[in-house]
Motif scaffolding. Sequence first.
Motif, PDB file in Angstrom:
ATOM      1  N   THR A 278       0.853  -1.200   0.000  1.00 51.17           N
ATOM      2  CA  THR A 278       0.000   0.000   0.000  1.00 51.17           C
ATOM      3  C   THR A 278       0.882   1.240   0.000  1.00 51.17           C
ATOM      4  O   THR A 278       0.649   2.205  -0.724  1.00 51.17           O
ATOM      5  CB  THR A 278      -0.919   0.006   1.254  1.00 51.17           C
ATOM      6  N   LYS A 283      -2.071   1.336  -3.091  1.00 50.70           N
ATOM      7  CA  LYS A 283      -3.211   0.440  -2.821  1.00 50.70           C
ATOM      8  C   LYS A 283      -2.660  -0.943  -2.450  1.00 50.70           C
ATOM      9  O   LYS A 283      -1.607  -1.355  -2.982  1.00 50.70           O
ATOM     10  CB  LYS A 283      -4.089   0.323  -4.088  1.00 50.70           C
TER      11      LYS A 283
ATOM     12  N   LYS B  53      -9.487 -10.236   0.050  1.00 50.00           N
ATOM     13  CA  LYS B  53     -10.305 -10.358   1.272  1.00 50.00           C
ATOM     14  C   LYS B  53     -10.100 -11.729   1.904  1.00 50.00           C
ATOM     15  O   LYS B  53     -10.001 -11.875   3.127  1.00 50.00           O
ATOM     16  CB  LYS B  53     -11.772 -10.105   0.911  1.00 50.00           C
ATOM     17  N   THR B  56      -6.790 -11.858   3.618  1.00 53.77           N
ATOM     18  CA  THR B  56      -6.813 -11.038   4.833  1.00 53.77           C
ATOM     19  C   THR B  56      -7.577 -11.744   5.953  1.00 53.77           C
ATOM     20  O   THR B  56      -7.170 -11.714   7.118  1.00 53.77           O
ATOM     21  CB  THR B  56      -7.465  -9.664   4.515  1.00 53.77           C
ATOM     22  N   ASP B 126     -16.266  -1.650   0.510  1.00 53.89           N
ATOM     23  CA  ASP B 126     -14.974  -0.980   0.702  1.00 53.89           C
ATOM     24  C   ASP B 126     -14.039  -1.938   1.424  1.00 53.89           C
ATOM     25  O   ASP B 126     -14.393  -2.569   2.416  1.00 53.89           O
ATOM     26  CB  ASP B 126     -15.205   0.299   1.533  1.00 53.89           C
ATOM     27  N   ARG B 128     -11.308  -1.452   3.253  1.00 58.12           N
ATOM     28  CA  ARG B 128     -10.949  -1.107   4.639  1.00 58.12           C
ATOM     29  C   ARG B 128     -12.088  -1.491   5.595  1.00 58.12           C
ATOM     30  O   ARG B 128     -11.857  -2.048   6.666  1.00 58.12           O
ATOM     31  CB  ARG B 128     -10.630   0.388   4.735  1.00 58.12           C
ATOM     32  N   VAL B 131     -11.965  -5.132   6.155  1.00 56.42           N
ATOM     33  CA  VAL B 131     -10.875  -5.562   7.044  1.00 56.42           C
ATOM     34  C   VAL B 131     -11.288  -5.372   8.508  1.00 56.42           C
ATOM     35  O   VAL B 131     -11.052  -6.234   9.367  1.00 56.42           O
ATOM     36  CB  VAL B 131      -9.576  -4.778   6.731  1.00 56.42           C
ATOM     37  N   VAL B 132     -11.956  -4.269   8.789  1.00 56.15           N
ATOM     38  CA  VAL B 132     -12.456  -4.021  10.167  1.00 56.15           C
ATOM     39  C   VAL B 132     -13.375  -5.172  10.570  1.00 56.15           C
ATOM     40  O   VAL B 132     -13.270  -5.739  11.663  1.00 56.15           O
ATOM     41  CB  VAL B 132     -13.202  -2.663  10.245  1.00 56.15           C
ATOM     42  N   ALA B 395     -17.954   0.439  10.880  1.00 56.98           N
ATOM     43  CA  ALA B 395     -16.969   0.453   9.769  1.00 56.98           C
ATOM     44  C   ALA B 395     -17.454   1.389   8.671  1.00 56.98           C
ATOM     45  O   ALA B 395     -16.674   2.135   8.074  1.00 56.98           O
ATOM     46  CB  ALA B 395     -16.789  -0.970   9.224  1.00 56.98           C
ATOM     47  N   PHE B 399     -15.239   4.411   7.293  1.00 52.48           N
ATOM     48  CA  PHE B 399     -14.668   4.315   5.933  1.00 52.48           C
ATOM     49  C   PHE B 399     -15.716   4.412   4.827  1.00 52.48           C
ATOM     50  O   PHE B 399     -15.366   4.556   3.652  1.00 52.48           O
ATOM     51  CB  PHE B 399     -13.947   2.965   5.766  1.00 52.48           C
ATOM     52  N   GLU B 416      -9.657  -0.664  -5.782  1.00 54.64           N
ATOM     53  CA  GLU B 416      -9.121  -0.875  -4.429  1.00 54.64           C
ATOM     54  C   GLU B 416      -7.659  -1.339  -4.444  1.00 54.64           C
ATOM     55  O   GLU B 416      -6.956  -1.214  -3.450  1.00 54.64           O
ATOM     56  CB  GLU B 416      -9.967  -1.955  -3.704  1.00 54.64           C
ATOM     57  N   HIS B 417      -7.228  -1.921  -5.567  1.00 54.09           N
ATOM     58  CA  HIS B 417      -5.905  -2.569  -5.522  1.00 54.09           C
ATOM     59  C   HIS B 417      -5.000  -2.205  -6.703  1.00 54.09           C
ATOM     60  O   HIS B 417      -3.840  -2.606  -6.746  1.00 54.09           O
ATOM     61  CB  HIS B 417      -6.090  -4.105  -5.448  1.00 54.09           C
TER      62      HIS B 417
END
Lengths: 516, 516, 516
Positions: A278, A283, B53, B56, B126, B128, B131-132, B395, B399, B416-417
């Motif tokens: 990131t 990102k 995702k 993660t 989203d 982020r 991830v939360v 979240a 975000f 996003e990436h």
Amino acid sequence: MIPLQVDPNVVAQGVNYVWILVVSFLIFFMQPGFALLEAGQVRAKNVGNVLMKNMTDWALGVLVYFVVGAGVATIVGGLTSPGGFDVAAAFSYIGDSGAWIDWLFGAVFAMTAATIVSGAVAERMDFRAYVVFAATITGFIYPVVQGLTWSGGLLSGSGYLGAALGVGYLDFAGATVVHMCGGVAGLVGAKMVGPRKGRFGASGESQPIPGHSMLLAVLGTLILAFGWYGFNVGTQATVLATTESGGLEFMGAALGRVALVTTLGMGAGAVAAMVVSTNYQGKPDPLWMANGLLAGLVAVTGAVPHVTWWGGLVLGALGGAIVLPAYRWTVDSLKIDDVCGVFAVHGVAGAVGTALIPVFAVGGFSATQLVMQVAGVGIIALWTIVASAVVFAAAGTVFGLRVSEEEELEGLDIGEHGVSVYPEFIGESGPDRGVGTRAATDGGNDVRTDGGNDVRTDGGNDVRTDGGNDVRTDGGNDVRTDGGNDVRTDGDVVGDNGVAVTEGNDSAAVDGGENQ
Amino acid sequence: MIPLQVDPNVVAQGVNYVWILVVSFLIFFMQPGFALLEAGQVRAKNVGNVLMKNMTDWALGVLVYFVVGAGVATIVGGLTSPGGFDVAAAFSYIGDSGAWIDWLFGAVFAMTAATIVSGAVAERMDFRAYVVFAATITGFIYPVVQGLTWSGGLLSGSGYLGAALGVGYLDFAGATVVHMCGGVAGLVGAKMVGPRKGRFGASGESQPIPGHSMLLAVLGTLILAFGWYGFNVGTQATVLATTESGGLEFMGAALGRVALVTTLGMGAGAVAAMVVSTNYQGKPDPLWMANGLLAGLVAVTGAVPHVTWWGGLVLGALGGAIVLPAYRWTVDSLKIDDVCGVFAVHGVAGAVGTALIPVFAVGGFSATQLVMQVAGVGIIALWTIVASAVVFAAAGTVFGLRVSEEEELEGLDIGEHGVSVYPEFIGESGPDRGVGTRAATDGGNDVRTDGGNDVRTDGGNDVRTDGGNDVRTDGGNDVRTDGGNDVRTDGDVVGDNGVAVTEGNDSAAVDGGENQ
Amino acid sequence: MIPLQVDPNVVAQGVNYVWILVVSFLIFFMQPGFALLEAGQVRAKNVGNVLMKNMTDWALGVLVYFVVGAGVATIVGGLTSPGGFDVAAAFSYIGDSGAWIDWLFGAVFAMTAATIVSGAVAERMDFRAYVVFAATITGFIYPVVQGLTWSGGLLSGSGYLGAALGVGYLDFAGATVVHMCGGVAGLVGAKMVGPRKGRFGASGESQPIPGHSMLLAVLGTLILAFGWYGFNVGTQATVLATTESGGLEFMGAALGRVALVTTLGMGAGAVAAMVVSTNYQGKPDPLWMANGLLAGLVAVTGAVPHVTWWGGLVLGALGGAIVLPAYRWTVDSLKIDDVCGVFAVHGVAGAVGTALIPVFAVGGFSATQLVMQVAGVGIIALWTIVASAVVFAAAGTVFGLRVSEEEELEGLDIGEHGVSVYPEFIGESGPDRGVGTRAATDGGNDVRTDGGNDVRTDGGNDVRTDGGNDVRTDGGNDVRTDGGNDVRTDGDVVGDNGVAVTEGNDSAAVDGGENQ
């Protein structure tokens, strides 16, 4: 109840060898993991070559390691330690079926080192040259490293250097013995074969050549992680140990530490790489997270039984954090086109994680051990560099290390193997189809952009924008916007400009081409 | 033969922990199973986000579950039972290497609940925010459910409700503790993030958005089924039990029942879904057969040791039969865009299969048990709904739950990436390529339809039909039918209309575009 | 230390059944291996049908094998040996949870035979006819072969023929009992259903129809090899044997021989096929190397505990070397379109490897054994041919063996299942889309060449070159070079020739089409 008149060793053997067999199968399964990781990071036109190299690593490698490799390791162990060696004894496993499970357990580690290399030299190395290297790393280069370490040689506690320092080199499951060896050999190969065409711009700036499927690369990563549990936890090969008093002891704490540190190292490596990518690219990048997960695993692979759980977490995070910078250094400073970043993932993470074991050791820091670790990393790297360079040079002399520029552009699948891996999606198709001529008989839709001539017999629809000549015998629909000539022998009345006005549902072709 | 002076517990530990370690690795392997199942059911432009995702969930999840999650479960168990709790004791596993295999065995179940959620919210949440949620479900939401059930809390025989009713809640391997928890959390997330653009028509009618690869979805299903043998049969973690008399007992019948009911439930679920999908859609649908196979597995996961073999077959068939109707209800009535149908597969099948255990119990029907089962399903579902809603809301506040409409259209991989998972097949490619501008350096054939400008340095062939401007420095072939401007700096004499008349083998471009 | 008062059998059971359960899971995992091997070798338009058939083999097969198949095998064993049989006893396993692990261990072998067949008849067999065959091979055809061999029947040492010759038929893990049975049944099916359209030219010459993804085929091969370690080494199901003296014996040498010969056979088969394919086609072919790896495994599967290590290497190499010539004979001489070459890989390699066991036997050559081996191969092949022919004929009578020509051209995914496996890459998409009309709502980029009408509501970009009419309500970009009519209701002012001059970023369409 009959008092159990059994030898505890037998019970332990039963339990331990079920474990060793199952983890050996898991480690074998890392072969398709590496194949997918690499296939995903090359272009579609080179996937068949990647598959071929990965199958050859294993198929040829196990034969070479059985007939030569395993014996060489024992000899090198004897040569570099006061123990000395006996050639017949070194190769006695060949005739001893009682030794064959242990041989397989050793072979799957050797094959792992071999298959890492192909990831660095992908997309341009001559297949015959690669086969020579695959045979040599499994028959000689890796076995020497195994001899120096796990087979009681130079770096082990009983080896000359180990005896001199009073400590043996620590690399539990092969972070350096297997992974760094593969990663360094890959770097040498990538350097000697040179970068892919277009990989660096005119002024040497990096121009990334994205792989054709990040999905395959991440699937390969997660299959590797699955096999890695066999690689690390399986190296704690003793589940039940026989005690001096004739009893049995369950090695639960040792197994638990290796399993936990493997898990935390993997997790920390992936998360660290997510954060670093990131930072680098703005990102979080899935491919770098995958490489971070692998680098985290490599970093703890040598350390797993030796370090605290938080030490394992730190080493894993370190491995994951340095993988992107190490790759950038490889590309931007060394100007080496290491396609899959094997040096960063396996070389650097393996070296750093294994050198730092003493810093996080459960038993506390030892300067002597740190000296041995650094020396061990250096000696293994040096041997691998020299030996790989010699073998690549020899293979290059005999076969030429690199395929021709024309073949590189067309793709090694066609050039080295005469095949296309995804005929319906991209490129030529099938061994019968010589370069340029394509007899599509699959009913699939063709989008032709290469000027080749089509012979269609399968009703598939063509979108021709490349001037190639079509011979249609199947009523398929042709759309011509390129002046190419259609020769239709499928009962269609071929009007001007390639319009088949009867059977085939062809649209007007506005290309002025002549059609007979 | 020395009479064996060993503690039978040690022998049992050896056998049992080889089994627990191997099944833990199998359950870990469900992670790539879920990733493929989900990746196959989203569009190509969102596959990288799905992979991110899923990696993660595991990488971050194991760290959170080690530092927080496992301890929380023990505390909740103590809080909701007369047993009470001690925080230090609850987290004692962190320093006890003898407890680390058991921790890993628990962690792989926790990570399974977490990864189910991403299948419901795919293609628009989203990263982020996600991830939360991943951190919270592994650190808190799931551990509370584990505490209420497996850790001796409220619903267990020793919990307040269990003690009151005189029976403990039955969910052997987590049909509700893991799967329903993940499925319900996914439904809440899908509801709160809203449907994908175009998923529902103007009048709310369902407009299915097919995934990009049903092959990946079915491959993921079969990898899940492989891991599920570890999930279910592995939960019969005791292979050799020590008897009161100091002997050992082989738990063959218990293992056999779990293995058989898992197999028959899986088969019956798939066959039932094949029949139901034929009824719904006129033809047997491979994706619904795969979902039925999974729903059959979920439906028996809580029941496997408790029910007769024909009871398991019925529960599996029931799970497979209701998965399509439950999905249609989710979409057509609740208007919730649950992309992978996780609520139908994991939520509904888990609830129904676990609630009905008493009906097919080996020991016969018990009304009290049925009351406990229904109460347990209700309590777990309620907790999951409330907790998930709170976390998703939080979240979202920090975000924003959803990516922008523009990003949703372009795809989360780029948004996003910054990546494209299949650059040679579809869409942008490589982190260096900003939106719109594309420096294709991969020699791959570009079919550009997005008006973006190309900088080609790799000899790849372009079919430009979108008016974008090309800068060619590599002799590659251009076919222009779109009036776009070519800037050629590769030694080609750029004739009118983008025709490079020398080196590049360009066909006539009939687009009237200006070329310098 | 309490002297261990345990029954050695219990310890052995614990160890042996952990091993049997894990290898059973590994053998189950060969199902997705076969699915990928086959899916990769068919065109994209038939992948869904392949997945459906492979899931049905397993899901329906385990139900049939539990209720019927396993009992039939025992009955046939009794019928063809002096032992006689008892129907109730033959089906007693159904109610005996202590027998269920053994049942699962048997079932995964039966399902392997069933799933091999689908590889031969791919791309044109009616799905209902196939389901009939899948049920029959798992319920009757394979169980008879099992009865004649492993269940003590005709060919076993206790069977009529075995007793007469004084030797039992040797096929350790099912080279012929499982693989040749599947391969021969596949050949019969391929013969009776006839070749795919376009597979043979007008004068009968072979026109290969390449599969859509060699990557999937090789990934399937390596997953099969992983499961095969369970298949072969797992058949040495006894790790700890109880001795007459009440002790335990570790079967390390037997396990080691099976593990080593499996590894060397696999390697030698792959290397031999690489050499032979280079000879046949001029270049080493990845698909043939993969088939050679599998044929090498099949060739040693019956022989693994019985032969020397070099004998295993020779048998493996033989299997790998004959797979391409055997395939060419199947196609060029028998004119049978065996899509995946299952007869060559599983039939021929299984027969040759198993017949030649006596030549490489550890205990030395036995002419009687050779007679039994050849007789066994013949009897199994004959039974399989006759039984398969009868069942295929019956299924053909009821449902018709073959799909219509129109469906074959369009693809069985749409014809039999109403789906497209890769909607964004090729072909129609989603059950809502009748043939010809396509409501693309997935934002994916459409390359339409089939003249069908598009209703786009998802902003996806269209390249229309087929005259179909578009109804755009989403501002997506249209590029028209085909005279098709655009109906735009998304606020765009539709200029002449389909150019939306405002919101949508459309390029000029040079096709003279009318747009409202």
